[in-house]
Design an enzyme around this catalytic site. Structure first.
Site, PDB file in Angstrom:
ATOM      1  N   ASP A 289     -80.393  32.320  27.675  1.00 54.04           N
ATOM      2  CA  ASP A 289     -81.224  31.685  26.663  1.00 54.04           C
ATOM      3  C   ASP A 289     -82.294  32.707  26.289  1.00 54.04           C
ATOM      4  O   ASP A 289     -82.466  33.739  26.930  1.00 54.04           O
ATOM      5  CB  ASP A 289     -81.816  30.364  27.161  1.00 54.04           C
ATOM      6  CG  ASP A 289     -82.262  29.502  25.977  1.00 54.04           C
ATOM      7  OD1 ASP A 289     -82.328  30.016  24.855  1.00 54.04           O
ATOM      8  OD2 ASP A 289     -82.558  28.303  26.186  1.00 54.04           O
TER       9      ASP A 289
HETATM   10  C1  BGC Z   1     -83.234  27.726  22.868  1.00 50.90           C
HETATM   11  C2  BGC Z   1     -81.725  27.750  22.792  1.00 50.90           C
HETATM   12  C3  BGC Z   1     -81.285  28.447  21.541  1.00 50.90           C
HETATM   13  C4  BGC Z   1     -81.867  29.841  21.528  1.00 50.90           C
HETATM   14  C5  BGC Z   1     -81.439  30.662  20.332  1.00 50.90           C
HETATM   15  C6  BGC Z   1     -83.841  29.100  22.647  1.00 50.90           C
HETATM   16  O1  BGC Z   1     -85.198  29.053  22.534  1.00 50.90           O
HETATM   17  O2  BGC Z   1     -83.634  27.217  24.101  1.00 50.90           O
HETATM   18  O3  BGC Z   1     -81.219  26.462  22.866  1.00 50.90           O
HETATM   19  O4  BGC Z   1     -79.899  28.472  21.460  1.00 50.90           O
HETATM   20  O5  BGC Z   1     -83.280  29.744  21.519  1.00 50.90           O
HETATM   21  O6  BGC Z   1     -81.930  30.183  19.155  1.00 50.90           O
END
Ligand code: BGC
Length: 769
Positions: A289
């Site tokens: 993440d």
């Molecule tokens: C979120 C994810 C997301 C990623 C990319 C993160 O802050 O927790 O769920 O896929 O960003 O956008």
């Protein structure tokens, strides 16, 4: 020489010193589409330098595009980029500047349609799709969204989110399928199939299940916070949807921001490798993440420096890093770790094999570009599927004296008001603003659908004001009026305008809830990093509803939101309440069709709505000890009831259940087959979702008061009766025993079938021996 330039020079020399020249690259096997993917992967892998391999494990982002081009180093594996096809092609062209010309994987969060681009079909969000309890619809919506994602040049979506939600304070609840492990497992399989399954590799979109695991059970419902959850609960309730998704072939998984029992998910070898890769057989790759490998150093403080953070996460099983602004963040330190023998080259090869495999499976080596002329989206067919889904996700929570559907003979002049009456909140999280012509707000929907009645509108202002508090707090009515058009919040002026107009109307529809549009980041009341220590309506919404109710006119409250909200005064005093979740681009139309009786509501709650925040966690499958004791002076279990239970959802018709046919004794290996009848006893067609819950009467470890084991959705005309058949393998009635082994224990189980967790219509004991 600037330090970054120096590092790029080193990297470049590292690459080219340790590899053969361009002429010696053998493409005969890895570019041969007729060879098995595994062979192609091996043929490519063996020609890669260490730096090229590590480059594949790194992602860069569209925000750093200019700096990356300036630096001239392009050996990365992926981009996070949500762009139109022309721009995506430009990024992709950079991959051809590398020695091996390995195409980039381009990923973006397109969770319910490509909502961060403009003009695409926006479907209801996951929590809304879960409320449909409709497997086919989930698959069809995912497949349609996949068509629009891939035709924009994006190959990968960071969805579906399959976190099981224990805590309604968690802002990201709307990204999930709710609280139930079985419902989530069933729907995640459909979403993955819809995204990934296509005979033509050029039409597939790689899914990414997230967030492994237990983010929906984090302390206080706070995104990123610890989840102190037992292995038994993890295995029984949180991991099953991930396992189901792996069985459906999910190509990638994103771990969670949180730690579990003190071990950050991104550094948990136990979770990432032992359980999910080895035990569940996950063959795809992990993408971190956002900066969560780095967060071992900056948020969890389990690593002293970046290098150590990478050591922990890569050795635990992480395959791809999201994301690096340049090579110093990931490529340089990880290269050093391998050269120092701290991260084994075997681990790197394993990660790269997994990444390349997906690139081959998506047909990227055959064609990395997209023809902008073939970027077809928001077709009439796609839009009508979004409307169909919206119709099924709307949940009628309360309907005293059958106020709904609205009797247009009686209620000829209707006031529509409330902060969500005429905005794009219906699109939900992971959506940016869309062209107005693509969105049917509630007001627009009512105007379109209402047959020959007069619709009056009063602008209530925003849930959260856009402008400064001082300005909003003005007592000058003229200024308050002016502020409404500038983004002011609910004010004395807007309340009194709504009340005055209500007095001249026959009925009021007040649209309240939350606000989750991604591109309005600071103004959201839920969504990622918008958790709240409350489940009550934000700001002055309750005051507005109370003032409207005092006019004596019948009030219909419509809730737009991505997570449970409740205010007991509203639940007790407002005769009709509808939760429309985040129903997508045609949410207002679908709602209007329900308000005026053109569509019969059939959505059911995929998550319990607590009465108040103090009851959390309030998911239905509590242990018997909580269920039978509950809060309350004098131990009244009724004090521990939710506002609306799991599975709750009213219809304009009535259903009767009868004739349960179920044997009483089964062996441990047998399929339990049962049937029962459902009859539409009202006078209009309706869709019903019978739910089967099972209670294990005596077990070696504590098991919940009931767990959903099967559901289906049937459409019945007035007076029609259908027989429903369910099959539950005995093996699905197991538990994680004291030795942490999954086992089915012989004994008595109660099978309960009904409309919701609290509305059981048929019940029978069975015995497993
Ligand atoms: C979120 C994810 C997301 C990623 C990319 C993160 O802050 O927790 O769920 O896929 O960003 O956008």
């Amino acid at each position: 020489m600037k330090i970054t330039t120096y590092i790029f020079a080193c990297i470049a020399s590292l690459s080219f010193n340790s590899c053969t020249s361009e002429k010696t690259i053998d493409t005969s096997v890895y570019m041969d589409i007729n060879r098995p993917v595994e062979e192609r992967v091996e043929a490519l892998l063996k020609q890669m330098t260490l730096t090229e391999k590590i480059g594949q494990m790194d992602m860069v982002s569209e925000w750093d595009k200019d700096a990356i081009i300036k630096n001239g180093y392009y050996d990365f594996g992926a981009w996070i980029a949500g762009m139109e096809p022309e721009e995506t092609n430009k990024i992709q062209a950079l991959s051809e500047k590398t020695r091996l010309k390995i195409p980039y994987l381009i990923g973006m969060d397109a969770a319910h349609g490509y909502g961060t681009l403009s003009g695409r079909t926006i479907f209801p969000t996951s929590i809304s799709m879960a409320a449909t309890f409709n497997r086919n619809l989930v698959k069809k919506a995912a497949k349609t969204a996949a068509g629009e994602i891939r035709s924009a040049g994006t190959h990968w979506t960071f969805a579906p989110c399959v976190d099981i939600v224990y805590d309604a304070r968690w802002g990201r609840t709307g990204e999930t399928y709710g609280e139930d492990p079985y419902l989530s497992s069933e729907l995640v399989k459909q979403a993955i199939r819809g995204l990934q399954e296509n005979a033509d590799p050029q039409k597939r979109v790689a899914a990414s299940m997230k967030h492994l695991a237990a983010g929906g059970a984090s302390v206080g419902g706070v995104n990123h916070a610890s989840a102190d959850i037992s292995e038994r609960s993890l295995r029984s309730y949180i991991l099953p949807p991930f396992k189901a998704g792996i069985e459906a072939g999910c190509m990638t998984i994103m771990p969670g921001h949180n730690d579990i029992g003190g071990i950050p998910a991104h550094a948990s070898k136990w979770l990432l490798t032992d359980i999910v890769k080895n035990e569940f057989g996950f063959k795809g790759f992990y993408v971190s993440d956002m900066m969560d490998m780095d967060n071992l150093k900056t948020l969890h403080f389990t690593a002293e420096n970046q290098k150590d953070a990478l050591r922990q996460s890569v050795n635990a099983g992480m395959d791809m890093h999201m994301y690096s602004p340049d090579t110093t963040q990931f490529i340089v330190p990880l290269t050093q770790l391998v050269q120092e023998g701290i991260v084994p080259i075997k681990r790197i090869d394993d990660a790269v094999r997994r990444i390349l495999k997906i690139k081959f499976e998506l047909g990227l080596f055959e064609n990395r570009y997209i023809d902008p002329d073939k970027d077809i989206y928001a077709t009439a067919e796609n839009r009508s599927l979004s409307l169909e889904a919206a119709r099924e996700c709307i949940v009628l929570l309360k309907n005293e004296n059958n106020l709904l559907p609205i009797d247009v003979q009686k209620y000829k002049r209707i006031l529509v008001t409330g902060p969500n009456a005429d905005n794009q909140s219906i699109l939900g999280d992971w959506s940016f603003f869309q062209p107005d012509s693509n969105v049917t707000t509630v007001l627009k929907g009512i105007r379109e659908v209402a047959p020959g009645i007069e619709v009056v509108y009063s602008n209530s202002g925003r849930i959260k004001a856009k402008i400064s508090k001082e300005k909003t707090n003005t007592t000058d009515p003229a200024l308050q009026k002016q502020l409404l058009t500038e983004g002011g919040g609910i004010s004395d002026y807007s309340i009194s305008d709504a009340v005055t107009k209500a007095k001249s109307c026959d009925l009021v529809v007040v649209v309240i809830g939350g606000y989750g549009i991604r591109s309005d980041w600071g103004l959201r009341t839920y969504g990622e990093s918008a958790d709240r220590p409350s489940i009550d309506f934000y700001g002055r919404q309750v005051e507005l509803v109370q003032a409207l109710q005092k006019t004596g006119k019948p009030v219909v409250a419509v809730i737009v939101n991505g997570k449970p909200l409740n205010n007991e005064w509203i639940s007790q005093n407002i005769p009709s309440i509808i939760d429309i979740w985040e129903p997508g681009m045609y949410g207002g139309k679908a709602l209007a069709e329900i308000l005026f009786g053109q569509v019969n509501p059939s959505g059911k709650l995929p998550i319990t709505i607590p009465k108040n925040v103090g009851q959390i966690p309030m998911y239905y499958y509590q242990s018997s000890s909580r269920y039978w004791t509950g809060y309350g002076l004098g131990s009244s279990r009724s004090d521990d009831q939710p506002a609306y239970c799991f599975g709750h959802g009213l219809s304009y018709t009535t259903f009767e259940y009868s004739d349960l046919k179920l044997d009483t004794v089964f062996s441990l290996k047998e399929d339990i087959q049962l049937s029962f009848k459902v009859k539409n006893t009202g006078n209009r067609t309706g869709k019903e979702t019978p739910l089967l819950f099972v209670h294990d009467c005596v077990s070696s470890v504590v098991t919940p008061v009931a767990l959903l084991k099967e559901f289906t959705k049937v459409e019945l005309e007035a007076g029609e009766e259908k027989t429903v058949h369910f099959t539950v393998p005995s093996s699905n009635l197991g538990l994680w025993n004291t030795e942490m082994k999954y086992t089915v224990e012989p004994g008595k189980f109660i099978f309960k079938i009904g409309r919701s967790f609290n509305d059981i219509r048929l019940e029978q004991d069975i015995f497993i021996q």
